[in-house]
Write an enzyme that holds these catalytic residues in place. Sequence first.
Site, PDB file in Angstrom:
ATOM      1  N   ASP A  62       0.814  -1.214   0.000  1.00  0.00           N
ATOM      2  CA  ASP A  62       0.000   0.000   0.000  1.00  0.00           C
ATOM      3  C   ASP A  62       0.848   1.265   0.000  1.00  0.00           C
ATOM      4  O   ASP A  62       0.493   2.256  -0.645  1.00  0.00           O
ATOM      5  CB  ASP A  62      -0.930   0.009   1.217  1.00  0.00           C
ATOM      6  CG  ASP A  62      -2.142  -0.896   1.031  1.00  0.00           C
ATOM      7  OD1 ASP A  62      -2.465  -1.212  -0.130  1.00  0.00           O
ATOM      8  OD2 ASP A  62      -2.753  -1.286   2.044  1.00  0.00           O
ATOM      9  N   GLY A  63       1.969   1.249   0.727  1.00  0.00           N
ATOM     10  CA  GLY A  63       2.830   2.427   0.788  1.00  0.00           C
ATOM     11  C   GLY A  63       3.369   2.813  -0.576  1.00  0.00           C
ATOM     12  O   GLY A  63       3.359   3.992  -0.959  1.00  0.00           O
ATOM     13  N   ASN A  92       4.468  11.257   5.209  1.00  0.00           N
ATOM     14  CA  ASN A  92       5.712  11.966   4.910  1.00  0.00           C
ATOM     15  C   ASN A  92       5.691  13.341   5.568  1.00  0.00           C
ATOM     16  O   ASN A  92       4.846  14.181   5.247  1.00  0.00           O
ATOM     17  CB  ASN A  92       5.898  12.112   3.394  1.00  0.00           C
ATOM     18  CG  ASN A  92       6.014  10.768   2.703  1.00  0.00           C
ATOM     19  OD1 ASN A  92       6.798   9.920   3.109  1.00  0.00           O
ATOM     20  ND2 ASN A  92       5.236  10.565   1.649  1.00  0.00           N
TER      21      ASN A  92
END
Length: 270
Positions: free
Chosen positions: A57-58, A227
Amino acid sequence: MKNNKPICFYDIYCFKPQECFKRNDINLLEDKLKRYSKITFLRNKENPEIIFLLGGDGSFINFINQQWKKNVKIVGINYGQLGFYSSYDSIKTINLDEIIDENMYYNPLLLKVSINNQNFFYCLNELSLFSNELVSFDISINDYPYEKFRGSGLLFVTPSGSTGKNKTAFGPIIFNNHENFIMTEIFPVNHLKYSSLNAPVVFRKDYKISLTNIKFKKSFSVAIDGNIINFSDKINDIKVETIQASSKIHGLNNFKKYIDKLNKSFIKGE
């Protein structure tokens, strides 16, 4: 004999090369595409119509956040744990009849975040505003004053991001084919003299949220899909709204598969 089959250009992105090599997945996928009888699949790295993403998913989220403006269809093959953005868990389970079905694709909702009216960011999952100490915001909805929030922070999430930090913060889960977004309060301060609504709020996709009069003591973090974004200037205001991505994700609007993933990831029976 002339080949009258329709042609579809595709490409393959593998975010875990060693895993792809170990499984021989790229060769298996290309072989499967070549043997398909209804369409001729041709690999085209420059202008693909379909991109097969092999990863977790990342990797999927980072790819969409960078490529959301491109008019391309994206099919996820899960190499991670949850696989909420993936349609298939392996090359063997890929259904090519589903791959060519236009109804299986959906343009995801993204958050568009502007900071000080000059820095713009886009996120598929969530915007996290957090401080280890007290932070306060004046919140307006469509330019109308809503509340003054004091607490650890706020989460803004899309439907596809509602199973992440939002769920941990007891926010609602929204199915992907519902075009809404959520604001969830993180550890709000509540006492006799002051309290916020202290409940998640679900907005229609055309609503715009403004945060002004932002105050904190030392640290304050802005995270776009995990992030951390660093700013040298003072953060005076943050605006959150939504846009529809041009890219289309395969299976994102399939509620049966979504329920299966919820069961697999979070729900335990007897």
